[in-house]
Design an enzyme around this catalytic site. Sequence first.
Site, PDB file in Angstrom:
ATOM      1  N   LYS A 156       0.633   4.696   6.600  1.00 36.85           N
ATOM      2  CA  LYS A 156       0.132   5.702   5.445  1.00 36.85           C
ATOM      3  C   LYS A 156       0.594   7.430   5.611  1.00 36.85           C
ATOM      4  O   LYS A 156       1.445   7.591   6.509  1.00 36.85           O
ATOM      5  CB  LYS A 156      -1.459   5.647   5.597  1.00 36.85           C
ATOM      6  CG  LYS A 156      -2.141   4.605   5.887  1.00 36.85           C
ATOM      7  CD  LYS A 156      -2.135   3.698   4.644  1.00 36.85           C
ATOM      8  CE  LYS A 156      -2.872   2.266   4.721  1.00 36.85           C
ATOM      9  NZ  LYS A 156      -2.585   1.597   3.821  1.00 36.85           N
ATOM     10  N   SER A 169       0.913  -1.316   0.091  1.00 36.20           N
ATOM     11  CA  SER A 169      -0.035  -0.194   0.087  1.00 36.20           C
ATOM     12  C   SER A 169       0.854   1.274   0.037  1.00 36.20           C
ATOM     13  O   SER A 169       0.348   2.336  -0.297  1.00 36.20           O
ATOM     14  CB  SER A 169      -0.849  -0.016   1.142  1.00 36.20           C
ATOM     15  OG  SER A 169      -0.283   0.338   2.417  1.00 36.20           O
TER      16      SER A 169
END
Length: 167
Positions: free
Chosen positions: A82, A39
């Site tokens: 993230k 990701s």
Amino acid sequence: MKDVIKELVGWIVSILLIVAVSYLIVTFVGQRTQVSGSSMETTLSDGDHLIVDKISYRFREPQRYEIVVFPYRYEKNTYYIKRIIGLPGETVQIKNGSIYINGELLKAENGLAEATIAGAAEYPVELGDDEYFLLGDNRESSEDSRFSGIGNIKRENLIGRVWLRFQ
């Protein structure tokens, strides 16, 4: 015999000090973690090792584009990594693959401003006073703030920012 006991006590005290200092560092200063998944590619790759700075957010607020670590709420001892896109009090929206902050187009940071999958950000997402909107760098393969399983992340849940990457 006295010298042996004295030396043994010295060793035990040294070992206890090392354990105590290590515990304090891991708890309050830094944490080692490993990337699992794609990701955050191409910035971070599966298997990369990271040192997370847990202390700087005690003295300053998180900034846009910083890479942060936070716990996954549905699985103990699982952490997500993230990038901060939206800051407290802002409104985030994704339209036609572009990210808008308070109605203004977000400037690309290393080509990372596009997100073809809008998710919840298809409509304006208003962030609270202590909420952040986070996206993975691999926008097409990231479970992040666009999706209900993650959503907006509260300030108290940010463990820290990624400080160092090594393989």
